[in-house]
Design a protein around this motif. Sequence first.
Motif, PDB file in Angstrom:
ATOM      1  N   GLN A   3       0.850  -1.185   0.000  1.00  0.00           N
ATOM      2  CA  GLN A   3       0.000   0.000   0.000  1.00  0.00           C
ATOM      3  C   GLN A   3       0.893   1.245   0.000  1.00  0.00           C
ATOM      4  OE1 GLN A   3      -0.646  -2.521   2.563  1.00  0.00           O
ATOM      5  NE2 GLN A   3      -1.782  -3.446   0.875  1.00  0.00           N
ATOM      6  N   VAL A   5       1.077   5.611  -0.024  1.00  0.00           N
ATOM      7  CA  VAL A   5       0.401   6.882   0.224  1.00  0.00           C
ATOM      8  C   VAL A   5       1.398   8.014   0.008  1.00  0.00           C
ATOM      9  CG1 VAL A   5      -0.813   8.315   1.881  1.00  0.00           C
ATOM     10  CG2 VAL A   5      -1.153   5.834   1.901  1.00  0.00           C
ATOM     11  N   CYS A  22       6.575   9.181  -0.308  1.00  0.00           N
ATOM     12  CA  CYS A  22       5.620   8.081  -0.389  1.00  0.00           C
ATOM     13  C   CYS A  22       5.896   7.123   0.756  1.00  0.00           C
ATOM     14  CB  CYS A  22       5.758   7.385  -1.736  1.00  0.00           C
ATOM     15  SG  CYS A  22       4.746   5.914  -1.930  1.00  0.00           S
ATOM     16  N   TYR A  95       2.657  10.100  -8.996  1.00  0.00           N
ATOM     17  CA  TYR A  95       2.226   8.838  -8.421  1.00  0.00           C
ATOM     18  C   TYR A  95       3.416   7.991  -7.987  1.00  0.00           C
ATOM     19  CZ  TYR A  95      -2.253   9.827 -10.716  1.00  0.00           C
ATOM     20  OH  TYR A  95      -3.428  10.398 -11.128  1.00  0.00           O
ATOM     21  N   SER A 112       1.385  -1.919  -7.700  1.00  0.00           N
ATOM     22  CA  SER A 112       0.632  -1.158  -6.699  1.00  0.00           C
ATOM     23  C   SER A 112       0.892   0.318  -6.933  1.00  0.00           C
ATOM     24  CB  SER A 112       1.057  -1.536  -5.269  1.00  0.00           C
ATOM     25  OG  SER A 112       0.692  -2.854  -4.969  1.00  0.00           O
ATOM     26  N   TRP A 113      -0.159   1.116  -6.723  1.00  0.00           N
ATOM     27  CA  TRP A 113      -0.072   2.554  -7.005  1.00  0.00           C
ATOM     28  C   TRP A 113      -0.683   3.345  -5.856  1.00  0.00           C
ATOM     29  CZ3 TRP A 113       2.081   4.477 -11.588  1.00  0.00           C
ATOM     30  CH2 TRP A 113       2.407   3.497 -12.549  1.00  0.00           C
ATOM     31  N   GLY A 114      -0.116   4.530  -5.635  1.00  0.00           N
ATOM     32  CA  GLY A 114      -0.718   5.453  -4.687  1.00  0.00           C
ATOM     33  C   GLY A 114      -1.800   6.271  -5.364  1.00  0.00           C
ATOM     34  N   GLN A 115      -2.389   7.182  -4.609  1.00  0.00           N
ATOM     35  CA  GLN A 115      -3.494   7.978  -5.132  1.00  0.00           C
ATOM     36  C   GLN A 115      -3.021   9.229  -5.863  1.00  0.00           C
ATOM     37  OE1 GLN A 115      -2.375   8.176  -2.108  1.00  0.00           O
ATOM     38  NE2 GLN A 115      -2.291  10.359  -1.642  1.00  0.00           N
ATOM     39  N   THR A 117      -0.253  12.879  -5.918  1.00  0.00           N
ATOM     40  CA  THR A 117      -0.167  14.179  -5.259  1.00  0.00           C
ATOM     41  C   THR A 117       0.178  15.225  -6.315  1.00  0.00           C
ATOM     42  OG1 THR A 117       0.826  15.400  -3.408  1.00  0.00           O
ATOM     43  CG2 THR A 117       2.288  13.938  -4.639  1.00  0.00           C
TER      44      THR A 117
END
Length: 123
Positions: A3, A5, A22, A95, A112-115, A117
């Motif tokens: 995960q 962020v 991240c 990302y 997997s990827w973050g949302q 910024t």
Amino acid sequence: QVQLVESGGGSVHAGGSLSVSCAASGRTASSVALGWFRQAPGKEREFVAAISWSGGGTYYSHSVQGRFTISRDNAKRTVDLKMNNLTPEDTAVYYCASSAKGVAGEESFYDSWGQGTQVTVSS
């Protein structure tokens, strides 16, 4: 599964500097390669930089080579992107992504990827 962020980013004038960070979590967070991609309005997402699980190997796109620096801290499970001498062309959503297949510039390697910024550079 890792995960991710992202944090940081913001707005800056051309020639300025910004950092994005991240935070990675999950059982394998310290053993995967981590990368940064970006997507500008109306454009496809593109590779920016990546770093191996150990931090010993880094890889940059030609457009950011010499201006951006990627680093990671496996104890903190973070990966940072320090961006210097920014231009309006660097404006994008940035990302963070993780790759169990190693350092690469292709999106297909990342699972997997973050949302994301936002980074905005004004002229």
